[in-house]
Design an enzyme around this catalytic site. Sequence first.
Site, PDB file in Angstrom:
ATOM      1  N   SER A   1      -1.323  11.092   1.560  1.00  0.00           N
ATOM      2  CA  SER A   1      -1.247   9.772   0.927  1.00  0.00           C
ATOM      3  C   SER A   1      -2.150   9.688  -0.298  1.00  0.00           C
ATOM      4  O   SER A   1      -2.997   8.805  -0.416  1.00  0.00           O
ATOM      5  CB  SER A   1      -1.614   8.673   1.938  1.00  0.00           C
ATOM      6  OG  SER A   1      -1.192   7.407   1.485  1.00  0.00           O
TER       7      SER A   1
ATOM      8  N   GLY B   1       0.814  -1.211   0.000  1.00  0.00           N
ATOM      9  CA  GLY B   1       0.000   0.000   0.000  1.00  0.00           C
ATOM     10  C   GLY B   1       0.846   1.258   0.000  1.00  0.00           C
ATOM     11  O   GLY B   1       1.911   1.337  -0.616  1.00  0.00           O
ATOM     12  N   SER B   2       0.384   2.253   0.743  1.00  0.00           N
ATOM     13  CA  SER B   2       0.989   3.595   0.677  1.00  0.00           C
ATOM     14  C   SER B   2       2.404   3.663   1.242  1.00  0.00           C
ATOM     15  O   SER B   2       3.097   4.670   1.041  1.00  0.00           O
ATOM     16  CB  SER B   2       0.097   4.599   1.413  1.00  0.00           C
ATOM     17  OG  SER B   2      -1.160   4.706   0.772  1.00  0.00           O
ATOM     18  N   THR B   3       2.858   2.619   1.951  1.00  0.00           N
ATOM     19  CA  THR B   3       4.237   2.644   2.441  1.00  0.00           C
ATOM     20  C   THR B   3       5.244   2.607   1.292  1.00  0.00           C
ATOM     21  O   THR B   3       6.434   2.860   1.497  1.00  0.00           O
ATOM     22  CB  THR B   3       4.500   1.462   3.398  1.00  0.00           C
ATOM     23  OG1 THR B   3       4.169   0.232   2.734  1.00  0.00           O
ATOM     24  CG2 THR B   3       3.681   1.586   4.673  1.00  0.00           C
TER      25      THR B   3
END
Length: 614
Positions: free
Chosen positions: A390, A335-337
């Site tokens: 994000s 995901g957004s990491t």
Amino acid sequence: MRRGSEAVNRVKDLISAAGQSVWNFLKTVIQRDRAAREAQPQSAESPLIVIPIPRWRTYVLFLAITVAFFGLAGRAFWLQVVSNDFLQDEGEKRYARTLTIAGERGEILDRNGVVLAASQPVRSIWADPQLSQGVSKEDIRKLADVLGLDPAYVDGKLKAENTRFVTIERNCDVRTAEAVRKLGLPGVGIKPEVLREYPDGPVTAHVVGFTGRDDRGQEGIELASDRQLAGSPGARRVIRDARGRIIDDIWQKEAVSGRDITLSIDSRVQFLAYEALRAQVEKTGALAGAVVVADVDTGEVIALANVPTYDPNDRSTMLFEQMRNRVLTDQFEPGSTMKPFAIAKAIDLGLIDPTTTIQTAPGKLTINDRTIGDTHDYGLLTVAEIVAKSSNIGTAKIALEMAPQTLWDMYTALGFGQPPKIGFPGATAGRLRPAKSWRPIEQATISYGHGVSVSLMQLVRAYTAIARNGDVIDLTLYKRRPGEAVTGERVFRPETVRLIRAMMMKTMSRGGTGSQIRVAGYSVAGKTGTANKVKNGKYTKDTVASFVGIVPAVNPRFIVAVMIDEPKKGSRYGGTVAGPVFREVAEGALRTQMVSPDEEPLSGGGGFLTRIRN
């Protein structure tokens, strides 16, 4: 002349007569041997019974005696020469036995010398049923009482059929074994063994692992460093009496102990990480969870915990789901990491800077026949705000400005798509497709962590490039030597990662996805992640919530990564699910390692950014 002739004739006659006499003598002897002689009585008072002896009996008897002689000679040669070693070994088996002396296995220690795995001397009680058949019922009862067993069970062991060795009881302490020895029962023996003990049990199970009954590593460090930990066994040759008791030593070879292994793990931080993770998994009703703490300067893993776990001291808890080391073996979409990496590469190439504005309205973006979106319509955002809020659309637009191969080379350099070189069994490579197969929609989704699979350990390794000066380093579970140089591979420019950390700090401020996460006294640069899980080839409502943070943000010391798999209760987003675990673990790590607090980061837009630029 006549006289000479007469002399010659006379000599000839003499020679002829002599030859005839010899021939007649030999002929007489031969005839006498061939003919059966009739025995003559010695006197009339005791006449001898006369029986003719046929020739064939003599020959048969002579042949039989000859064959018997050679047969005995051959048998003697077979026993004394050909089978000599075998017969000696068989003979020794009746009174001699070689006992194995186990080499003491090395200890596993944490970075401060705390014992995480050690061997305890124990004894196994065994019996030779062929020698113990005559043991009385009273002696069986005494043996059962000493061992705390049912007499019927012991009796069955001592009277087992078709075997020369049975184990009555394992892992007895030395005092119990000595009590058994004093009973002096025939055919009952004591075998020295070792029992591997793990003081921290389930807390360090996925790091330390465990050994099998043969004292060889089966999982974790016990398996990865088995060659160094395992000692060389010794041997003892003994002589036994008819009752199986040792009466003398023939020779003995001493065992060699294994080498101790010192890990990078700090058992204090490990316990804090495990407890924080366990509590959050229970609170959210999640399927599982994992957490990793790594030292930015050395790449040493300070803590690694998984839930659910197992107790290596209790074999009944060793089920597959409990034994999975999810930090290394489980793949998930991050995901957004993943967003900071594509943005950092664009800054590195000079395509953008933190103040560059990008339009994300109307909150949807269609690429070919696919549409991606944000949780809100954020409108016009700066790059710094894209990181803080994000934004999938903002990140995708930035990624599409670069060539697929450029992004793939960057992701590969960070360690995605290949197993981490951590010297640990079972580490997964994740999934990163070759750049030549990327379509524009895939290039966009990979930039915000969809369409790519990673392990939590891979994610932590990649974040070392942001926490350091743009160089990525390998992680290790072993304590490094003092002064050992750690070199990495340059991925980003130092000034680029400083800007990225500053933008990640805004994630923790008001309006950011990690605004509820605070570590008292320390600045934090972090990134939340929430990704829907793929099952049977389709995205589902189940999610993986994650958070990766760097503390302190100004002068990084630790990377803390948390993953919660399928939270069911309450929120399912990374900031609210994984964030609390990060806060507790980060506070514990900073406190135990005595890291000095840094000043609080400014919540306003760009104070820290300005400080970095200057």
